[in-house]
Scaffold this motif. Structure first.
Motif, PDB file in Angstrom:
ATOM      1  N   GLU A  48      -4.359  -8.747   1.087  1.00 14.39           N
ATOM      2  CA  GLU A  48      -3.075  -7.855   1.378  1.00 14.39           C
ATOM      3  C   GLU A  48      -3.561  -6.322   1.403  1.00 14.39           C
ATOM      4  OE1 GLU A  48       0.111  -8.402  -1.242  1.00 14.39           O
ATOM      5  OE2 GLU A  48      -0.467 -10.572  -1.780  1.00 14.39           O
ATOM      6  N   LEU A  49      -4.399  -5.864   0.838  1.00 10.66           N
ATOM      7  CA  LEU A  49      -4.994  -4.691   0.752  1.00 10.66           C
ATOM      8  C   LEU A  49      -5.571  -4.567   2.046  1.00 10.66           C
ATOM      9  CD1 LEU A  49      -5.939  -3.941  -2.843  1.00 10.66           C
ATOM     10  CD2 LEU A  49      -4.038  -2.931  -1.563  1.00 10.66           C
ATOM     11  N   LYS A  50      -6.475  -5.367   2.397  1.00 13.00           N
ATOM     12  CA  LYS A  50      -7.379  -5.215   3.864  1.00 13.00           C
ATOM     13  C   LYS A  50      -6.540  -5.382   4.937  1.00 13.00           C
ATOM     14  CE  LYS A  50     -11.636  -6.956   5.684  1.00 13.00           C
ATOM     15  NZ  LYS A  50     -12.602  -7.946   5.716  1.00 13.00           N
ATOM     16  N   GLU A  51      -5.404  -6.187   4.784  1.00  9.87           N
ATOM     17  CA  GLU A  51      -4.511  -6.078   6.037  1.00  9.87           C
ATOM     18  C   GLU A  51      -3.776  -4.676   6.047  1.00  9.87           C
ATOM     19  OE1 GLU A  51      -0.076  -8.406   6.799  1.00  9.87           O
ATOM     20  OE2 GLU A  51      -1.759  -9.606   6.171  1.00  9.87           O
ATOM     21  N   LEU A  52      -3.317  -4.154   5.110  1.00 11.53           N
ATOM     22  CA  LEU A  52      -2.804  -2.801   5.054  1.00 11.53           C
ATOM     23  C   LEU A  52      -3.736  -1.741   5.577  1.00 11.53           C
ATOM     24  CD1 LEU A  52      -0.795  -2.538   1.585  1.00 11.53           C
ATOM     25  CD2 LEU A  52       0.126  -2.386   3.945  1.00 11.53           C
ATOM     26  N   TRP A  53      -4.796  -1.746   5.103  1.00 12.16           N
ATOM     27  CA  TRP A  53      -5.893  -0.961   5.490  1.00 12.16           C
ATOM     28  C   TRP A  53      -6.304  -0.984   7.085  1.00 12.16           C
ATOM     29  CZ3 TRP A  53     -11.072  -2.481   6.653  1.00 12.16           C
ATOM     30  CH2 TRP A  53     -12.256  -1.228   6.703  1.00 12.16           C
ATOM     31  N   LEU A  92      -1.739   7.732  10.681  1.00 10.14           N
ATOM     32  CA  LEU A  92      -3.004   7.133   9.838  1.00 10.14           C
ATOM     33  C   LEU A  92      -2.490   7.319   8.584  1.00 10.14           C
ATOM     34  CD1 LEU A  92      -6.063   6.441  10.012  1.00 10.14           C
ATOM     35  CD2 LEU A  92      -6.464   9.176   9.927  1.00 10.14           C
ATOM     36  N   GLY A  93      -3.332   6.144   7.803  1.00 11.46           N
ATOM     37  CA  GLY A  93      -3.298   6.141   6.232  1.00 11.46           C
ATOM     38  C   GLY A  93      -2.259   5.286   5.907  1.00 11.46           C
ATOM     39  N   VAL A  94      -2.660   4.831   4.319  1.00 12.81           N
ATOM     40  CA  VAL A  94      -1.376   4.227   3.465  1.00 12.81           C
ATOM     41  C   VAL A  94      -1.665   4.495   2.059  1.00 12.81           C
ATOM     42  CG1 VAL A  94      -2.702   1.920   3.401  1.00 12.81           C
ATOM     43  CG2 VAL A  94      -0.235   1.841   3.075  1.00 12.81           C
ATOM     44  N   GLU A  95      -0.806   4.644   1.416  1.00  6.34           N
ATOM     45  CA  GLU A  95      -0.874   4.925  -0.019  1.00  6.34           C
ATOM     46  C   GLU A  95      -0.258   3.788  -0.862  1.00  6.34           C
ATOM     47  OE1 GLU A  95       0.420   8.146  -3.428  1.00  6.34           O
ATOM     48  OE2 GLU A  95       1.558   8.240  -1.640  1.00  6.34           O
ATOM     49  N   VAL A  96      -1.302   3.109  -1.534  1.00  6.93           N
ATOM     50  CA  VAL A  96      -0.828   2.028  -2.451  1.00  6.93           C
ATOM     51  C   VAL A  96      -0.641   2.411  -3.860  1.00  6.93           C
ATOM     52  CG1 VAL A  96      -1.618  -0.434  -3.115  1.00  6.93           C
ATOM     53  CG2 VAL A  96      -2.162   0.699  -0.808  1.00  6.93           C
ATOM     54  N   SER A  97       0.276   1.871  -4.554  1.00  4.37           N
ATOM     55  CA  SER A  97       0.675   1.994  -5.929  1.00  4.37           C
ATOM     56  C   SER A  97       0.959   0.859  -6.750  1.00  4.37           C
ATOM     57  CB  SER A  97       1.487   3.230  -6.562  1.00  4.37           C
ATOM     58  OG  SER A  97       2.650   3.031  -5.854  1.00  4.37           O
ATOM     59  N   GLY A  98       0.887   1.151  -8.127  1.00  7.14           N
ATOM     60  CA  GLY A  98       1.814  -0.434  -8.884  1.00  7.14           C
ATOM     61  C   GLY A  98       0.432  -1.489  -9.066  1.00  7.14           C
ATOM     62  N   ILE A  99      -0.884  -1.043  -8.688  1.00  4.25           N
ATOM     63  CA  ILE A  99      -1.686  -2.311  -8.891  1.00  4.25           C
ATOM     64  C   ILE A  99      -2.954  -1.770  -9.933  1.00  4.25           C
ATOM     65  CG2 ILE A  99      -1.227  -3.702  -7.225  1.00  4.25           C
ATOM     66  CD1 ILE A  99      -3.697  -2.410  -5.705  1.00  4.25           C
ATOM     67  N   ASP A 100      -3.454  -2.260 -10.752  1.00  2.10           N
ATOM     68  CA  ASP A 100      -4.691  -1.912 -11.353  1.00  2.10           C
ATOM     69  C   ASP A 100      -5.910  -2.872 -10.968  1.00  2.10           C
ATOM     70  OD1 ASP A 100      -6.914  -1.306 -12.993  1.00  2.10           O
ATOM     71  OD2 ASP A 100      -5.598  -1.527 -14.804  1.00  2.10           O
ATOM     72  N   LEU A 101      -6.634  -2.134  -9.952  1.00  4.54           N
ATOM     73  CA  LEU A 101      -7.738  -3.200  -9.580  1.00  4.54           C
ATOM     74  C   LEU A 101      -8.856  -3.684 -10.596  1.00  4.54           C
ATOM     75  CD1 LEU A 101      -8.770  -0.933  -6.341  1.00  4.54           C
ATOM     76  CD2 LEU A 101      -7.259  -3.036  -6.739  1.00  4.54           C
ATOM     77  N   GLY A 155      -7.710   2.258   8.856  1.00  5.86           N
ATOM     78  CA  GLY A 155      -8.692   2.396   7.941  1.00  5.86           C
ATOM     79  C   GLY A 155      -8.862   3.419   6.977  1.00  5.86           C
ATOM     80  N   LEU A 156      -7.578   3.900   6.480  1.00  4.44           N
ATOM     81  CA  LEU A 156      -7.578   4.966   5.495  1.00  4.44           C
ATOM     82  C   LEU A 156      -6.789   4.445   4.489  1.00  4.44           C
ATOM     83  CD1 LEU A 156      -7.961   7.879   4.377  1.00  4.44           C
ATOM     84  CD2 LEU A 156      -6.408   8.675   5.687  1.00  4.44           C
ATOM     85  N   MET A 157      -7.024   4.389   3.201  1.00  6.86           N
ATOM     86  CA  MET A 157      -6.287   3.897   2.230  1.00  6.86           C
ATOM     87  C   MET A 157      -6.368   4.578   1.032  1.00  6.86           C
ATOM     88  SD  MET A 157      -5.478  -0.161   0.972  1.00  6.86           S
ATOM     89  CE  MET A 157      -6.902  -0.388   0.906  1.00  6.86           C
TER      90      MET A 157
END
Length: 76
Positions: free
Chosen positions: A32-37, A12-21, A42-44
């Motif tokens: 891309e983020l929704k696909e990862l989520w 469960l879960g994914v950690e994303v870095s390197g972007i500024d929303l 459903g945990l990001m």
């Protein structure tokens, strides 16, 4: 900036870095983020979002579906 991601755990879960929303990242970053989520249950966690206002956070979150408050309260 280049987006990086890594699973938070085996199941469960994914950690994303390197972007500024707050920046215009171009392309389909939300897609891309929704696909990862979805792929990661459903945990990001998106690191490094220091300058994001509450309104911007809510606006971004709406890309993932409706937002709800606590039971018995009006949605956000």
């Amino acid at each position: 900036m280049t987006m990086h991601w890594a699973p938070l755990s085996t199941h469960l879960g994914v950690e994303v870095s390197g972007i500024d929303l707050a920046d215009d990242n171009g392309g389909n970053i939300v897609g891309e983020l929704k696909e990862l989520w979805l792929k990661h249950g459903g945990l990001m966690v998106i690191r490094g979002q220091r300058d994001m206002t509450a309104a911007a956070h809510i606006g971004f979150s709406l890309h993932f579906g409706p937002l709800f408050g606590a039971p018995g309260e009006a949605p956000l």
